[in-house]
Design a protein around this motif. Sequence first.
Motif, PDB file in Angstrom:
ATOM      1  N   ALA A 169     -15.981   2.507 -12.018  1.00  0.00           N
ATOM      2  CA  ALA A 169     -14.590   2.079 -12.194  1.00  0.00           C
ATOM      3  C   ALA A 169     -14.338   0.708 -11.573  1.00  0.00           C
ATOM      4  O   ALA A 169     -13.531  -0.069 -12.085  1.00  0.00           O
ATOM      5  N   ARG A 170     -15.040   0.413 -10.494  1.00  0.00           N
ATOM      6  CA  ARG A 170     -14.864  -0.881  -9.829  1.00  0.00           C
ATOM      7  C   ARG A 170     -15.525  -2.013 -10.597  1.00  0.00           C
ATOM      8  O   ARG A 170     -15.111  -3.162 -10.472  1.00  0.00           O
ATOM      9  N   THR A 171     -16.571  -1.702 -11.381  1.00  0.00           N
ATOM     10  CA  THR A 171     -17.352  -2.762 -11.993  1.00  0.00           C
ATOM     11  C   THR A 171     -17.367  -2.759 -13.518  1.00  0.00           C
ATOM     12  O   THR A 171     -17.669  -3.774 -14.124  1.00  0.00           O
ATOM     13  N   ASP A 172     -17.069  -1.619 -14.154  1.00  0.00           N
ATOM     14  CA  ASP A 172     -17.218  -1.528 -15.610  1.00  0.00           C
ATOM     15  C   ASP A 172     -16.231  -0.539 -16.212  1.00  0.00           C
ATOM     16  O   ASP A 172     -16.599   0.557 -16.622  1.00  0.00           O
ATOM     17  N   LEU A 173     -14.978  -0.951 -16.295  1.00  0.00           N
ATOM     18  CA  LEU A 173     -13.962  -0.070 -16.883  1.00  0.00           C
ATOM     19  C   LEU A 173     -14.254   0.202 -18.356  1.00  0.00           C
ATOM     20  O   LEU A 173     -13.770   1.170 -18.918  1.00  0.00           O
ATOM     21  N   GLY A 174     -15.096  -0.612 -18.956  1.00  0.00           N
ATOM     22  CA  GLY A 174     -15.473  -0.406 -20.344  1.00  0.00           C
ATOM     23  C   GLY A 174     -16.536   0.664 -20.546  1.00  0.00           C
ATOM     24  O   GLY A 174     -16.915   0.956 -21.674  1.00  0.00           O
ATOM     25  N   SER A 175     -16.978   1.277 -19.469  1.00  0.00           N
ATOM     26  CA  SER A 175     -17.987   2.329 -19.567  1.00  0.00           C
ATOM     27  C   SER A 175     -17.450   3.491 -20.408  1.00  0.00           C
ATOM     28  O   SER A 175     -16.297   3.897 -20.256  1.00  0.00           O
ATOM     29  N   PRO A 176     -18.300   4.047 -21.298  1.00  0.00           N
ATOM     30  CA  PRO A 176     -17.857   5.195 -22.108  1.00  0.00           C
ATOM     31  C   PRO A 176     -17.348   6.369 -21.260  1.00  0.00           C
ATOM     32  O   PRO A 176     -16.444   7.091 -21.691  1.00  0.00           O
ATOM     33  N   ALA A 177     -17.876   6.529 -20.061  1.00  0.00           N
ATOM     34  CA  ALA A 177     -17.433   7.623 -19.189  1.00  0.00           C
ATOM     35  C   ALA A 177     -15.966   7.490 -18.800  1.00  0.00           C
ATOM     36  O   ALA A 177     -15.314   8.471 -18.476  1.00  0.00           O
ATOM     37  N   LEU A 178     -15.451   6.266 -18.845  1.00  0.00           N
ATOM     38  CA  LEU A 178     -14.065   6.013 -18.434  1.00  0.00           C
ATOM     39  C   LEU A 178     -13.126   5.817 -19.625  1.00  0.00           C
ATOM     40  O   LEU A 178     -11.953   5.484 -19.439  1.00  0.00           O
ATOM     41  N   ALA A 179     -13.624   6.011 -20.833  1.00  0.00           N
ATOM     42  CA  ALA A 179     -12.844   5.704 -22.044  1.00  0.00           C
ATOM     43  C   ALA A 179     -11.458   6.339 -22.078  1.00  0.00           C
ATOM     44  O   ALA A 179     -10.482   5.633 -22.392  1.00  0.00           O
ATOM     45  N   PRO A 180     -11.285   7.625 -21.768  1.00  0.00           N
ATOM     46  CA  PRO A 180      -9.923   8.180 -21.832  1.00  0.00           C
ATOM     47  C   PRO A 180      -8.952   7.478 -20.874  1.00  0.00           C
ATOM     48  O   PRO A 180      -7.796   7.217 -21.235  1.00  0.00           O
ATOM     49  N   LEU A 181      -9.422   7.139 -19.695  1.00  0.00           N
ATOM     50  CA  LEU A 181      -8.590   6.424 -18.724  1.00  0.00           C
ATOM     51  C   LEU A 181      -8.327   5.002 -19.212  1.00  0.00           C
ATOM     52  O   LEU A 181      -7.182   4.531 -19.201  1.00  0.00           O
ATOM     53  N   ALA A 182      -9.357   4.321 -19.663  1.00  0.00           N
ATOM     54  CA  ALA A 182      -9.209   2.946 -20.151  1.00  0.00           C
ATOM     55  C   ALA A 182      -8.249   2.875 -21.337  1.00  0.00           C
ATOM     56  O   ALA A 182      -7.462   1.930 -21.451  1.00  0.00           O
ATOM     57  N   ASP A 183      -8.290   3.864 -22.218  1.00  0.00           N
ATOM     58  CA  ASP A 183      -7.394   3.883 -23.375  1.00  0.00           C
ATOM     59  C   ASP A 183      -5.930   3.974 -22.947  1.00  0.00           C
ATOM     60  O   ASP A 183      -5.057   3.292 -23.503  1.00  0.00           O
ATOM     61  N   ILE A 184      -5.649   4.815 -21.976  1.00  0.00           N
ATOM     62  CA  ILE A 184      -4.274   4.953 -21.479  1.00  0.00           C
ATOM     63  C   ILE A 184      -3.824   3.668 -20.809  1.00  0.00           C
ATOM     64  O   ILE A 184      -2.698   3.193 -21.022  1.00  0.00           O
ATOM     65  N   LEU A 185      -4.694   3.082 -20.004  1.00  0.00           N
ATOM     66  CA  LEU A 185      -4.339   1.824 -19.342  1.00  0.00           C
ATOM     67  C   LEU A 185      -4.041   0.747 -20.385  1.00  0.00           C
ATOM     68  O   LEU A 185      -3.049   0.015 -20.260  1.00  0.00           O
ATOM     69  N   ALA A 186      -4.864   0.653 -21.413  1.00  0.00           N
ATOM     70  CA  ALA A 186      -4.646  -0.355 -22.458  1.00  0.00           C
ATOM     71  C   ALA A 186      -3.308  -0.138 -23.163  1.00  0.00           C
ATOM     72  O   ALA A 186      -2.576  -1.097 -23.433  1.00  0.00           O
ATOM     73  N   LYS A 187      -2.978   1.105 -23.453  1.00  0.00           N
ATOM     74  CA  LYS A 187      -1.704   1.430 -24.113  1.00  0.00           C
ATOM     75  C   LYS A 187      -0.515   0.900 -23.311  1.00  0.00           C
ATOM     76  O   LYS A 187       0.486   0.457 -23.880  1.00  0.00           O
ATOM     77  N   HIS A 188      -0.631   0.923 -21.985  1.00  0.00           N
ATOM     78  CA  HIS A 188       0.468   0.503 -21.108  1.00  0.00           C
ATOM     79  C   HIS A 188       0.277  -0.914 -20.564  1.00  0.00           C
ATOM     80  O   HIS A 188       1.006  -1.315 -19.646  1.00  0.00           O
ATOM     81  N   HIS A 189      -0.686  -1.644 -21.105  1.00  0.00           N
ATOM     82  CA  HIS A 189      -0.985  -3.002 -20.625  1.00  0.00           C
ATOM     83  C   HIS A 189      -1.232  -2.983 -19.120  1.00  0.00           C
ATOM     84  O   HIS A 189      -0.721  -3.824 -18.373  1.00  0.00           O
TER      85      HIS A 189
END
Length: 146
Positions: free
Chosen positions: A21-41
């Motif tokens: 999470a500190r180095t690669d938010l684009g990791s597939p393991a973090l996809a559900p979290l990253a998607d929500i963050l992107a939705k909310h900018h």
Amino acid sequence: MSEQWQYQLRVYLPDEIVDTARTDLGSPALAPLADILAKHHATMMSQFDAFAGYVAEAERHGIEAYPLYAWTKATIEDPAKRAKHLKSFALHVNGREIYSKDEADALEADLQPLVGGNLIERLSKQDTNPANNPQPPEQYRQRKIT
């Protein structure tokens, strides 16, 4: 009156995904979290990294202009506090560290289903009300000379 306060959400992640999470938010393991963050900018930053950045900046520019320097430095040098703050990530919305209650509530609602699963251990909402925020311990408070 809560309208006067701004808010910040923080997520607390399991040890196994903190480094990712500190180095690669684009990791597939973090996809559900990253998607929500992107939705909310929104973006996220480890509290430890934010504290370490503050300390480094203070040391570059002169610690006298950074009233929380000693407390923050002591915090990141304490192994137990270091571990705690590595797991805690502040969520920024549209580049802002604090944001409206409506923005915080909407982001919180979308994150809530992830809490207790493999991605988020805990979620908290902080506000800017000074009564709800820790103050530096006495030994770290700057004395005003009169």
